[in-house]
Design a protein around this motif. Sequence first.
Motif, mmCIF file in Angstrom:
data_model
loop_
_atom_site.group_PDB
_atom_site.id
_atom_site.type_symbol
_atom_site.label_atom_id
_atom_site.label_comp_id
_atom_site.label_asym_id
_atom_site.label_seq_id
_atom_site.Cartn_x
_atom_site.Cartn_y
_atom_site.Cartn_z
ATOM 1 N N LEU A 56 -10.382 1.098 0.966
ATOM 2 C CA LEU A 56 -9.520 0.565 2.022
ATOM 3 C C LEU A 56 -8.882 1.687 2.840
ATOM 4 O O LEU A 56 -8.701 1.555 4.054
ATOM 5 C CB LEU A 56 -8.428 -0.329 1.417
ATOM 6 N N ARG A 57 -8.552 2.799 2.173
ATOM 7 C CA ARG A 57 -8.001 3.960 2.882
ATOM 8 C C ARG A 57 -9.059 4.617 3.751
ATOM 9 O O ARG A 57 -8.831 4.907 4.926
ATOM 10 C CB ARG A 57 -7.468 5.002 1.893
ATOM 11 N N VAL A 58 -10.236 4.853 3.170
ATOM 12 C CA VAL A 58 -11.303 5.594 3.856
ATOM 13 C C VAL A 58 -11.798 4.850 5.096
ATOM 14 O O VAL A 58 -12.003 5.458 6.149
ATOM 15 C CB VAL A 58 -12.472 5.879 2.883
ATOM 16 N N ASN A 59 -11.978 3.536 4.972
ATOM 17 C CA ASN A 59 -12.512 2.808 6.130
ATOM 18 C C ASN A 59 -11.425 2.382 7.130
ATOM 19 O O ASN A 59 -11.704 1.712 8.106
ATOM 20 C CB ASN A 59 -13.370 1.612 5.691
ATOM 21 N N GLY A 60 -10.179 2.785 6.863
ATOM 22 C CA GLY A 60 -9.101 2.537 7.815
ATOM 23 C C GLY A 60 -8.473 1.158 7.741
ATOM 24 O O GLY A 60 -7.641 0.820 8.576
ATOM 25 N N THR A 61 -8.845 0.378 6.761
ATOM 26 C CA THR A 61 -8.262 -0.953 6.609
ATOM 27 C C THR A 61 -6.785 -0.871 6.248
ATOM 28 O O THR A 61 -5.988 -1.694 6.671
ATOM 29 C CB THR A 61 -9.009 -1.744 5.512
ATOM 30 N N LEU A 62 -6.429 0.153 5.478
ATOM 31 C CA LEU A 62 -5.062 0.299 5.006
ATOM 32 C C LEU A 62 -4.581 1.715 5.304
ATOM 33 O O LEU A 62 -5.158 2.694 4.822
ATOM 34 C CB LEU A 62 -5.023 0.034 3.496
ATOM 35 N N SER A 63 -3.534 1.818 6.104
ATOM 36 C CA SER A 63 -2.996 3.140 6.426
ATOM 37 C C SER A 63 -2.066 3.603 5.311
ATOM 38 O O SER A 63 -1.529 2.788 4.558
ATOM 39 C CB SER A 63 -2.264 3.109 7.765
ATOM 40 N N TYR A 64 -1.874 4.914 5.226
ATOM 41 C CA TYR A 64 -1.048 5.489 4.162
ATOM 42 C C TYR A 64 -0.431 6.782 4.648
ATOM 43 O O TYR A 64 -0.809 7.334 5.682
ATOM 44 C CB TYR A 64 -1.886 5.743 2.916
ATOM 45 N N THR A 65 0.543 7.251 3.889
ATOM 46 C CA THR A 65 1.177 8.536 4.138
ATOM 47 C C THR A 65 1.163 9.305 2.830
ATOM 48 O O THR A 65 1.486 8.749 1.777
ATOM 49 C CB THR A 65 2.632 8.342 4.610
ATOM 50 N N LYS A 66 0.790 10.577 2.903
ATOM 51 C CA LYS A 66 0.731 11.407 1.707
ATOM 52 C C LYS A 66 1.870 12.414 1.762
ATOM 53 O O LYS A 66 1.971 13.199 2.706
ATOM 54 C CB LYS A 66 -0.613 12.121 1.605
ATOM 55 N N ILE A 67 2.715 12.389 0.740
ATOM 56 C CA ILE A 67 3.834 13.313 0.642
ATOM 57 C C ILE A 67 3.798 13.953 -0.733
ATOM 58 O O ILE A 67 3.927 13.265 -1.756
ATOM 59 C CB ILE A 67 5.187 12.601 0.859
ATOM 60 N N GLY A 68 3.607 15.248 -0.763
ATOM 61 C CA GLY A 68 3.605 15.969 -2.028
ATOM 62 C C GLY A 68 2.570 15.473 -3.021
ATOM 63 O O GLY A 68 2.835 15.421 -4.214
ATOM 64 N N GLY A 69 1.436 15.072 -2.555
ATOM 65 C CA GLY A 69 0.373 14.608 -3.438
ATOM 66 C C GLY A 69 0.476 13.140 -3.834
ATOM 67 O O GLY A 69 -0.357 12.629 -4.565
ATOM 68 N N ILE A 70 1.503 12.443 -3.373
ATOM 69 C CA ILE A 70 1.679 11.018 -3.689
ATOM 70 C C ILE A 70 1.401 10.211 -2.430
ATOM 71 O O ILE A 70 1.892 10.528 -1.346
ATOM 72 C CB ILE A 70 3.110 10.730 -4.196
ATOM 73 N N LEU A 71 0.597 9.158 -2.594
ATOM 74 C CA LEU A 71 0.251 8.294 -1.469
ATOM 75 C C LEU A 71 1.246 7.137 -1.386
ATOM 76 O O LEU A 71 1.541 6.490 -2.389
ATOM 77 C CB LEU A 71 -1.163 7.745 -1.633
ATOM 78 N N TYR A 72 1.742 6.887 -0.187
ATOM 79 C CA TYR A 72 2.674 5.788 0.055
ATOM 80 C C TYR A 72 2.077 4.858 1.102
ATOM 81 O O TYR A 72 1.430 5.292 2.042
ATOM 82 C CB TYR A 72 4.014 6.318 0.566
ATOM 83 N N TYR A 73 2.336 3.568 0.920
ATOM 84 C CA TYR A 73 1.820 2.539 1.819
ATOM 85 C C TYR A 73 2.987 1.686 2.306
ATOM 86 O O TYR A 73 3.889 1.359 1.538
ATOM 87 C CB TYR A 73 0.827 1.630 1.079
ATOM 88 N N LYS A 74 2.948 1.294 3.584
ATOM 89 C CA LYS A 74 3.991 0.417 4.117
ATOM 90 C C LYS A 74 3.800 -0.986 3.554
ATOM 91 O O LYS A 74 2.694 -1.523 3.568
ATOM 92 C CB LYS A 74 3.922 0.353 5.639
ATOM 93 N N GLN A 75 4.901 -1.571 3.100
ATOM 94 C CA GLN A 75 4.821 -2.917 2.534
ATOM 95 C C GLN A 75 4.352 -3.921 3.591
ATOM 96 O O GLN A 75 3.582 -4.818 3.288
ATOM 97 C CB GLN A 75 6.162 -3.348 1.963
ATOM 98 N N GLU A 76 4.776 -3.732 4.824
ATOM 99 C CA GLU A 76 4.368 -4.668 5.883
ATOM 100 C C GLU A 76 2.856 -4.637 6.093
ATOM 101 O O GLU A 76 2.244 -5.663 6.380
ATOM 102 C CB GLU A 76 5.110 -4.379 7.186
ATOM 103 N N ASP A 77 2.217 -3.457 5.928
ATOM 104 C CA ASP A 77 0.761 -3.360 6.057
ATOM 105 C C ASP A 77 0.067 -4.120 4.927
ATOM 106 O O ASP A 77 -0.962 -4.763 5.145
ATOM 107 C CB ASP A 77 0.305 -1.901 6.049
ATOM 108 N N ILE A 78 0.638 -4.034 3.727
ATOM 109 C CA ILE A 78 0.072 -4.750 2.578
ATOM 110 C C ILE A 78 0.167 -6.255 2.818
ATOM 111 O O ILE A 78 -0.784 -7.002 2.578
ATOM 112 C CB ILE A 78 0.805 -4.379 1.270
ATOM 113 N N LEU A 79 1.317 -6.711 3.305
ATOM 114 C CA LEU A 79 1.503 -8.137 3.555
ATOM 115 C C LEU A 79 0.547 -8.629 4.643
ATOM 116 O O LEU A 79 -0.002 -9.729 4.540
ATOM 117 C CB LEU A 79 2.953 -8.414 3.935
ATOM 118 N N LYS A 80 0.316 -7.814 5.668
ATOM 119 C CA LYS A 80 -0.640 -8.187 6.717
ATOM 120 C C LYS A 80 -2.048 -8.312 6.136
ATOM 121 O O LYS A 80 -2.797 -9.224 6.495
ATOM 122 C CB LYS A 80 -0.644 -7.151 7.843
#
Length: 90
Positions: A56-80
């Motif tokens: 989902l990350r690679v094909n762009g379906t789900l955007s993310y932010t990487k901070i210090g080696g940890i991936l974070y996802y917006k809850q609103e994106d998950i709900l969508k």
Amino acid sequence: MATEIITKEDLEAFEQRLFQKIEQVLGGNTPEPKKWLKSYQVKNMLRISPGTLQTLRVNGTLSYTKIGGILYYKQEDILKLLEGRQKGKQ
């Protein structure tokens, strides 16, 4: 008697739910949902494997932010994403 294996992620999810319920009882307020979720929370919420989450990350379906080696996802994106799945099933 059936044996059930409990993973570390299961325990972390249980801990989070337990703390939320305790805060509701003690504070009397509905807790504000988290804006950012970690990978294990997203996998539990969507009930998907680590490989599927990576896809989902690679094909762009789900955007993310990487901070210090940890991936974070917006809850609103998950709900969508969940809403999109529901519309597809109907």
